[in-house]
Each structure stands twice: as C-alpha cells, then as structure tokens.
Design an enzyme around this catalytic site. Structure first.
Site, PDB file in Angstrom:
ATOM      1  N   HIS A  38     -82.614 -32.786  -4.928  1.00  0.00           N
ATOM      2  CA  HIS A  38     -81.346 -32.307  -5.195  1.00  0.00           C
ATOM      3  C   HIS A  38     -80.589 -33.339  -6.338  1.00  0.00           C
ATOM      4  O   HIS A  38     -81.115 -34.259  -6.468  1.00  0.00           O
ATOM      5  CB  HIS A  38     -80.486 -32.263  -4.109  1.00  0.00           C
ATOM      6  N   LYS A  47     -70.778 -42.713   1.571  1.00  0.00           N
ATOM      7  CA  LYS A  47     -70.501 -42.813   0.058  1.00  0.00           C
ATOM      8  C   LYS A  47     -69.359 -41.835  -0.292  1.00  0.00           C
ATOM      9  O   LYS A  47     -69.818 -40.801   0.057  1.00  0.00           O
ATOM     10  CB  LYS A  47     -71.831 -42.571  -0.560  1.00  0.00           C
ATOM     11  N   ASP A  53     -83.289 -38.135  -0.944  1.00  0.00           N
ATOM     12  CA  ASP A  53     -82.567 -39.099   0.033  1.00  0.00           C
ATOM     13  C   ASP A  53     -83.548 -40.084   0.549  1.00  0.00           C
ATOM     14  O   ASP A  53     -84.426 -39.768   1.521  1.00  0.00           O
ATOM     15  CB  ASP A  53     -81.378 -38.691   1.078  1.00  0.00           C
ATOM     16  N   HIS A  91     -83.238 -36.123  -7.017  1.00  0.00           N
ATOM     17  CA  HIS A  91     -83.602 -37.295  -6.319  1.00  0.00           C
ATOM     18  C   HIS A  91     -83.965 -36.542  -4.769  1.00  0.00           C
ATOM     19  O   HIS A  91     -83.237 -35.820  -4.460  1.00  0.00           O
ATOM     20  CB  HIS A  91     -82.880 -38.530  -6.082  1.00  0.00           C
TER      21      HIS A  91
END
Length: 331
Positions: A264, A189, A210, A208
């Site tokens: 994070h 990404k 991962d 959030h």
C-alpha cells in the site's frame, strides 16, 4: 511491484463497495469470521464498521493529534527522535518520536516523501516512554489511553476471526499467541500530510508492506490511501467512523502465507491536509515469529512445508528497515 523511486501514477478509481467492508456487529459470527478470512486472503486489507469504539473517542483522538501538528515547530521538536548518527536503524525502538520530511526533489525522476509524523507506544504499559507523548494539548495522554483500551478490544476480535479462519478450531487465540500474545506491542503513528504544491512528485508514504503483525488505522476524510491488487493501485474509499485494517508481514509469516501482507501507499493532496492514525501491532523485540506448527503438514499428499524462516522480530525489523529484506521475505 512498484519501486519506491517511481513517481505517483494516476489513480485507479473503483466502484464504491469493492473494497471489503465488514460489520463487526453482525449477529452471524460465522459470517463475520468468513468475511475477515476472505478479505485477509484476497486483499490483505479491509475496513470495519460497528467496531465498538465510540465515535466521540475517535473524534477526540483526531482532535488532539491535529492540535499537536498545529503547534509551532520548536514545540514539536521537543519530541524529536534521536539522530541516527550514521548508524543503521537497529530496531523499532529507534523510530519513536517526531520527525518531518517536507522536501521535494523537483525536476528529478524519483519522488520523495511529504509529511510529518509522530510515533510512540501506547501498550503495554511496561514499554511506554512518555517522553514521546505530547504534553500539549493537555488532554493528549488521557485521550490516547482511552483509545488504546478500545483498539485492543478490536484487535482481539480480529485475531480471533483470523485464527478460526486458519482452521485451528478451539485454538482461537493461536494467531495472537504466534505473534506475541499478551505482550504484543501497540505503536501509534500520527501521519500529517499538509497540502503539497506538487502531488505528482511526492508520496505521503511510498509503496510498502507493514513489518507489523496487524495495523489498525483511523483516517480523516481526505482521500489518499491506496492498495495494490490485480496490478492496479486502488483508492480506499473514506467511510465515516470506519477503521482500516492491514495484514502485516508477521501474520503472513505466522499463517505460512495463508494471509498476505498488503502492498500500500499514500498519495498527497494539493489543497487539503490528510491525517491518519495507524496503530501497528508488533511482537516484542526478542519474540521469535515463524509459521504456526499446526499449519504445517509433512505428509506426501498434503505437503505444507514452512515457507518462511523463524526469527526474532528485532532481527526481521533490522533487516527490513535497512533494506536487506524483499517484501514477503520467503525462505
């Protein structure tokens, strides 16, 4: 835990050196393993230096990614993701492509995301869809294929240390095998956060964890990444040529909670553009991830029952992407 609707709070700055930084070229391999294990347990996050990826390879990766986001909007839209068409996100396949989100909800209590991004797989070859790889700049494919070779070598070093840290002895590939083995998928990404007129109202990415197994990230020199520890948001210092590594949900599950996925977020900057290049290491969609059996002990004195259920990665991704899972997802 901070809700995604909250606005960015004042940053908590820390003394340089507090965030774990690990030298992968340290000749003391036991020290490296111990450092990675401790950082992954206590932070779910660390940086690595002397990781073996040549500086020029990283610079070329950054250059072609930056060049892509300088293209006219109509050229970037060629690589746009398919529209959701009122359907929920099905799995990670639905996120490949280019997308933009540069809107602010001014005057409202909630914050919004601010940034563009491009997603596409870089490994294994059988899962790559070159439709989402930009043809401009012309060297984009060559540069990304070169980077994919090196980042997989770094990932194998980290997987080995994490397995040894679990006390699995000679089974140094056990953790990698538990999240897909040689079929692990590498999803790149590129995040592009342009200067934001109201950084107090927007996140680059809200808080959030991962859903991947592991995330390996190349930043640029504009700060913004923060991790949540001891009830504080902590700035991640920029270290030239370092890689940022996050523990993701799948390693938390496979390790039965021994390692923790890190919460994070990304803040945006009023004056400068921030870019980052995370690579998410994910199990194949049909692969079942659950606690590694060797870590479970059912005796009365040292009882370590499974804390997480085993399920196909595509099912986990579906639930999390559609907000049907809390962070952590323990049984």
């Amino acid at each position: 835990m901070m809700a995604e609707t909250e606005q960015p709070a004042p940053t908590c700055t820390i003394a340089e050196g507090t965030v774990p930084t690990i030298d992968l070229r340290d000749p003391d391999e036991e020290k490296v393993t111990r450092s990675i294990t401790e950082a992954s347990r206590e932070w779910g996050f660390f940086q690595v230096v002397n990781h073996g990826i040549p500086t020029q390879v990283i610079k070329r990766l950054q250059a072609v990614g930056t060049d892509f986001f300088q293209l006219p909007q109509d050229e970037k839209q060629v690589y746009a993701k398919a529209k959701a068409k009122a359907k929920p996100l099905i799995d990670a396949n639905s996120i490949e492509g280019y997308a933009t989100n540069l809107q602010l909800m001014l005057g409202m209590k909630s914050s919004s995301s601010w940034g563009d991004h491009l997603f596409h797989r870089i490994w294994p070859p059988s899962r790559i869809n070159y439709h989402f790889w930009p043809k401009n700049p012309p060297s984009y494919r060559e540069v990304n294929e070169e980077y994919s070779k090196y980042v997989r070598e770094v990932a194998d070093k980290v997987f080995k240390s994490l397995s040894l840290g679990l006390g699995l002895g000679l089974e140094e590939n056990a953790l990698k095998e538990a999240v897909g083995g040689e079929e692990v998928e590498y999803l790149l990404k590129i995040n592009y956060y342009p200067p934001c007129p109201h950084p107090d109202l927007a996140f680059g990415v809200p808080p959030h964890t991962d859903l991947s197994a592991l995330t390996i990230l190349v930043p640029n020199d504009v700060p913004g990444l923060q991790v949540f520890k001891n009830d504080n948001w902590i700035d991640v210092p920029y270290i030239p040529n370092a890689l940022v590594i996050h523990i993701g949900d799948q390693i938390e599950v496979a390790s039965n909670g021994f390692y923790k996925a890190v919460l994070h977020r990304t803040r945006v900057n009023k004056e400068r553009a921030r870019l980052s290049w995370p690579v998410f290491l994910e199990p194949p969609p049909e692969f079942v991830v659950g606690p590694i059996p060797q870590l479970l002990n059912q005796d009365i004195i040292n009882n370590h029952p499974p804390k997480y259920k085993s399920e196909k990665f595509k099912d986990y991704a579906y639930c999390k992407l559609n907000s049907k899972l809390p962070q952590g997802h323990e049984t």
